[in-house]
Design a protein around this motif. Structure first.
Motif, PDB file in Angstrom:
ATOM      1  N   PRO A  23     -71.792 -45.000 -27.791  1.00 56.02           N
ATOM      2  CA  PRO A  23     -71.902 -44.223 -26.546  1.00 56.02           C
ATOM      3  C   PRO A  23     -72.690 -42.926 -26.652  1.00 56.02           C
ATOM      4  O   PRO A  23     -73.165 -42.414 -25.628  1.00 56.02           O
ATOM      5  N   ASP A  24     -72.867 -42.389 -27.846  1.00 50.98           N
ATOM      6  CA  ASP A  24     -73.650 -41.157 -27.988  1.00 50.98           C
ATOM      7  C   ASP A  24     -75.140 -41.425 -28.215  1.00 50.98           C
ATOM      8  O   ASP A  24     -75.934 -40.497 -28.352  1.00 50.98           O
ATOM      9  N   HIS A  25     -75.533 -42.683 -28.222  1.00 52.88           N
ATOM     10  CA  HIS A  25     -76.936 -43.066 -28.423  1.00 52.88           C
ATOM     11  C   HIS A  25     -77.705 -42.843 -27.129  1.00 52.88           C
ATOM     12  O   HIS A  25     -77.213 -43.153 -26.039  1.00 52.88           O
ATOM     13  N   PRO A  26     -78.942 -42.313 -27.190  1.00 51.40           N
ATOM     14  CA  PRO A  26     -79.704 -42.062 -25.958  1.00 51.40           C
ATOM     15  C   PRO A  26     -80.002 -43.314 -25.132  1.00 51.40           C
ATOM     16  O   PRO A  26     -80.230 -43.216 -23.923  1.00 51.40           O
ATOM     17  N   ALA A  27     -79.982 -44.491 -25.748  1.00 46.06           N
ATOM     18  CA  ALA A  27     -80.267 -45.733 -25.018  1.00 46.06           C
ATOM     19  C   ALA A  27     -79.010 -46.398 -24.471  1.00 46.06           C
ATOM     20  O   ALA A  27     -79.105 -47.434 -23.805  1.00 46.06           O
ATOM     21  N   TYR A  28     -77.846 -45.820 -24.741  1.00 50.64           N
ATOM     22  CA  TYR A  28     -76.587 -46.503 -24.405  1.00 50.64           C
ATOM     23  C   TYR A  28     -76.480 -46.831 -22.921  1.00 50.64           C
ATOM     24  O   TYR A  28     -76.142 -47.964 -22.548  1.00 50.64           O
ATOM     25  N   GLU A  29     -76.733 -45.869 -22.046  1.00 49.96           N
ATOM     26  CA  GLU A  29     -76.530 -46.091 -20.616  1.00 49.96           C
ATOM     27  C   GLU A  29     -77.435 -47.192 -20.076  1.00 49.96           C
ATOM     28  O   GLU A  29     -77.038 -47.963 -19.209  1.00 49.96           O
ATOM     29  N   VAL A  30     -78.641 -47.260 -20.601  1.00 50.50           N
ATOM     30  CA  VAL A  30     -79.559 -48.319 -20.157  1.00 50.50           C
ATOM     31  C   VAL A  30     -79.155 -49.662 -20.746  1.00 50.50           C
ATOM     32  O   VAL A  30     -79.103 -50.684 -20.040  1.00 50.50           O
ATOM     33  N   GLN A  31     -78.829 -49.689 -22.025  1.00 47.37           N
ATOM     34  CA  GLN A  31     -78.561 -50.953 -22.699  1.00 47.37           C
ATOM     35  C   GLN A  31     -77.248 -51.601 -22.267  1.00 47.37           C
ATOM     36  O   GLN A  31     -77.089 -52.819 -22.406  1.00 47.37           O
ATOM     37  N   ARG A  32     -76.318 -50.832 -21.737  1.00 42.20           N
ATOM     38  CA  ARG A  32     -75.054 -51.446 -21.323  1.00 42.20           C
ATOM     39  C   ARG A  32     -75.128 -52.029 -19.908  1.00 42.20           C
ATOM     40  O   ARG A  32     -74.175 -52.661 -19.441  1.00 42.20           O
ATOM     41  N   ARG A  33     -76.225 -51.842 -19.215  1.00 47.11           N
ATOM     42  CA  ARG A  33     -76.363 -52.375 -17.867  1.00 47.11           C
ATOM     43  C   ARG A  33     -76.734 -53.856 -17.899  1.00 47.11           C
ATOM     44  O   ARG A  33     -77.546 -54.288 -18.719  1.00 47.11           O
ATOM     45  N   LEU A  45     -69.382 -50.413 -28.944  1.00 44.19           N
ATOM     46  CA  LEU A  45     -70.576 -50.660 -29.750  1.00 44.19           C
ATOM     47  C   LEU A  45     -71.373 -51.805 -29.147  1.00 44.19           C
ATOM     48  O   LEU A  45     -70.823 -52.853 -28.811  1.00 44.19           O
ATOM     49  N   LEU A  46     -72.683 -51.581 -29.034  1.00 44.65           N
ATOM     50  CA  LEU A  46     -73.628 -52.644 -28.707  1.00 44.65           C
ATOM     51  C   LEU A  46     -74.367 -52.994 -29.986  1.00 44.65           C
ATOM     52  O   LEU A  46     -75.141 -52.185 -30.506  1.00 44.65           O
ATOM     53  N   ALA A  47     -74.109 -54.171 -30.517  1.00 47.06           N
ATOM     54  CA  ALA A  47     -74.769 -54.616 -31.745  1.00 47.06           C
ATOM     55  C   ALA A  47     -75.948 -55.495 -31.351  1.00 47.06           C
ATOM     56  O   ALA A  47     -75.786 -56.680 -31.050  1.00 47.06           O
ATOM     57  N   ARG A  48     -77.134 -54.891 -31.326  1.00 48.20           N
ATOM     58  CA  ARG A  48     -78.345 -55.605 -30.891  1.00 48.20           C
ATOM     59  C   ARG A  48     -78.888 -56.410 -32.073  1.00 48.20           C
ATOM     60  O   ARG A  48     -79.545 -55.876 -32.971  1.00 48.20           O
ATOM     61  N   GLY A  87     -64.894 -52.445 -26.896  1.00 47.70           N
ATOM     62  CA  GLY A  87     -65.057 -53.500 -27.885  1.00 47.70           C
ATOM     63  C   GLY A  87     -66.497 -53.580 -28.356  1.00 47.70           C
ATOM     64  O   GLY A  87     -67.299 -52.649 -28.158  1.00 47.70           O
ATOM     65  N   VAL A  88     -66.848 -54.685 -28.980  1.00 48.46           N
ATOM     66  CA  VAL A  88     -68.170 -54.890 -29.563  1.00 48.46           C
ATOM     67  C   VAL A  88     -68.915 -55.963 -28.769  1.00 48.46           C
ATOM     68  O   VAL A  88     -68.402 -57.067 -28.574  1.00 48.46           O
ATOM     69  N   VAL A  89     -70.110 -55.620 -28.320  1.00 51.38           N
ATOM     70  CA  VAL A  89     -70.977 -56.591 -27.658  1.00 51.38           C
ATOM     71  C   VAL A  89     -71.948 -57.156 -28.688  1.00 51.38           C
ATOM     72  O   VAL A  89     -72.730 -56.403 -29.292  1.00 51.38           O
ATOM     73  N   LEU A  90     -71.867 -58.443 -28.920  1.00 52.03           N
ATOM     74  CA  LEU A  90     -72.847 -59.132 -29.756  1.00 52.03           C
ATOM     75  C   LEU A  90     -74.042 -59.416 -28.857  1.00 52.03           C
ATOM     76  O   LEU A  90     -74.054 -60.379 -28.089  1.00 52.03           O
TER      77      LEU A  90
END
Length: 468
Positions: A23-33, A45-48, A87-90
């Motif tokens: 959540p503290d990553h600058p891309a978090y808000e965009v990548q979780r959409r 966590l978003l595990a890309r 949780g963790v997004v794969l």
């Protein structure tokens, strides 16, 4: 929100090739959409992932730390199963590799590939498979639920073209599934959704098509909707396999294509596809174009890939969506009356009611061959409420229209397409399958995911857990 301490994250990062987004990553808000703007979940966590090994590593790490997981391919599912709070997004959305073998007539697509990628690469060789109605839908979610599309009457469902796949299982193993390897798993992933593992690679059989097809939209004012729906029922029952025909009901958009006096008024359209020679299609589709008093006729020879993008503007990313769905038999007079009554009450100019037509090749596959039921049905109707983010105050009204329409058609329901479940996924998941399929799916689930790690979906519980 779950906070992951740096030593723990460092341990994961040391064995992960992709990008880890917290959540503290600058891309978090965009990548979780994701596609449906109505979904607002905040993963820890978003595990890309860059490949199957990343998926396996992140999955094992999440299990070791007791964190729930979600799987994201195209992120197009309306219920938001591709996200999970805390949780963790794969996240496979960066895994979009798509390769065609023209000699074998196959295409291999990674788990993050979209319909558009499969269509584009396949059409470069004059080949195609059934790959959905919207080009920005993920091929993984589409296929795991069954995979309906313009070509299903000629080529079958997406699962009917699937020849093998690579799966990361609940314990982090990487296996192949096909008609000769892990056959029970292969049966389950063809219609059972993401209940058994993370499919990181698909191999499909292709068929010759195009690159030019005869296709387009014919539209009428709502006054002619009863006639058009009765025509659809009768015409599609005897149509050749090459015909794809989808009805769509909505308010006419304020576009130059439509007569100005119809802007904002209810209309009905038929989206036609002829998956054969254009000259032959002109003859076969002539009755569609001659019906009643059309206000619009865009049927023409066009590239298949252009036709596959035709409906994209109606369902863009970021809008808010809510839907309910039924599988139906032939469109009886009572069904037609109900559809027309609720079309007149449509609450949003962005809402649509597509009615998909079955039959042909997809209906001739035995029910026990895959985990896709009710192949003898005639139609799926999907009641799609849609509104802009700034219209959140009207959301309850739009949802009420969807639910009222859905409930009025309930006496005619013959089940549901699992990919069309939404907030009713858990209460209706069994309706997507026959009793024999449901029993077999639970056995497969028990063998491959006994702890129900993959439960953020239209969930099939392992044996021993409470049935939904």
């Amino acid at each position: 929100m779950t906070t992951l301490d740096l030593p723990t994250m460092d341990a994961l990062a040391g064995d992960f090739a992709g990008e880890l987004i917290t959540p503290d990553h600058p891309a978090y808000e965009v990548q979780r959409r994701i596609w449906n703007g109505e979904i607002d979940r905040r993963p820890a966590l978003l595990a890309r992932c860059e490949g199957a090994s990343d998926v396996a590593v992140a999955l094992r790490w999440a299990r070791d730390h007791g964190l729930p997981v979600a799987v994201r391919g195209g992120g197009h599912g309306i219920a938001g199963h591709s996200l999970v709070d805390d949780g963790v997004v794969l996240d496979l959305s960066g895994m979009r590799g798509t390769v065609v073998d023209p000699a074998a007539r196959t295409v291999s697509a990674q788990g993050g590939a979209l319909n558009a990628h499969v269509d584009r690469e396949s059409q470069a060789f004059g080949l195609a498979m059934t790959s959905g109605y919207i080009s920005h839908t993920g091929i993984a979610g589409l296929t795991l639920g069954g995979g309906i599309g313009h070509l299903m009457r000629r080529s079958g469902l997406a699962i009917d073209a699937l020849r093998s796949c690579q799966v990361v299982t609940a314990d982090g193993s990487i296996v192949r599934a096909s008609e000769t390897e892990n056959t029970d798993l292969f049966w389950g992933v063809r219609g059972g959704g993401g209940n058994f593992g993370v499919v990181t690679d698909f191999t499909f059989e292709l068929q010759p098509l195009g690159p030019t097809v005869l296709a387009g939209l014919v539209a009428w004012s709502a006054e002619e909707a009863p006639t058009v729906l009765a025509f659809l029922r009768d015409f599609i029952a005897d149509a050749p396999d090459e015909v794809g025909l989808m009805a769509n009901l909505r308010l006419a958009p304020a576009l130059p294509l439509f007569p100005e006096h119809l802007h904002g008024r209810p209309i009905i359209g038929l989206v036609a596809t002829y998956a054969g020679p254009v000259e032959e299609g002109e003859r076969v589709l002539a009755p569609v174009r001659a019906l009643g008093h059309p206000v619009l006729d865009t049927i023409a020879a066009k590239p298949y890939v252009a036709h596959q993008r035709f409906l994209d503007p109606a369902v863009p990313h970021g809008r808010h969506y809510y839907w309910r769905s039924h599988r139906l038999g032939p469109l009886s007079g009572d069904i037609i009356d109900t559809i027309c009554e609720h079309l007149a009450m449509i609450s949003s100019p962005l809402s649509t009611v597509p009615i998909f037509s079955f039959g042909g090749a997809m209906s001739r596959v035995p029910d026990d061959a895959t985990a896709f039921a009710h192949r003898d049905a005639s139609h799926d109707i999907n009641i799609v409420g849609s509104w802009l983010p700034e219209q959140a105050g009207d959301a309850d009204r739009h949802r009420a229209w969807v639910r009222g329409f859905f409930e009025a058609l309930a006496p005619h329901s013959r089940g549901v397409y699992v990919n069309f479940t939404s907030d009713d996924a858990q209460s209706r998941v069994q309706e997507a399958y026959s009793a024999a399929q449901w029993s077999r799916l639970r056995t497969v689930k028990t063998a491959w995911d006994p702890d129900n790690v993959f439960r953020g979906n239209a969930n099939i519980p392992p044996l021993g857990q409470r049935d939904t």
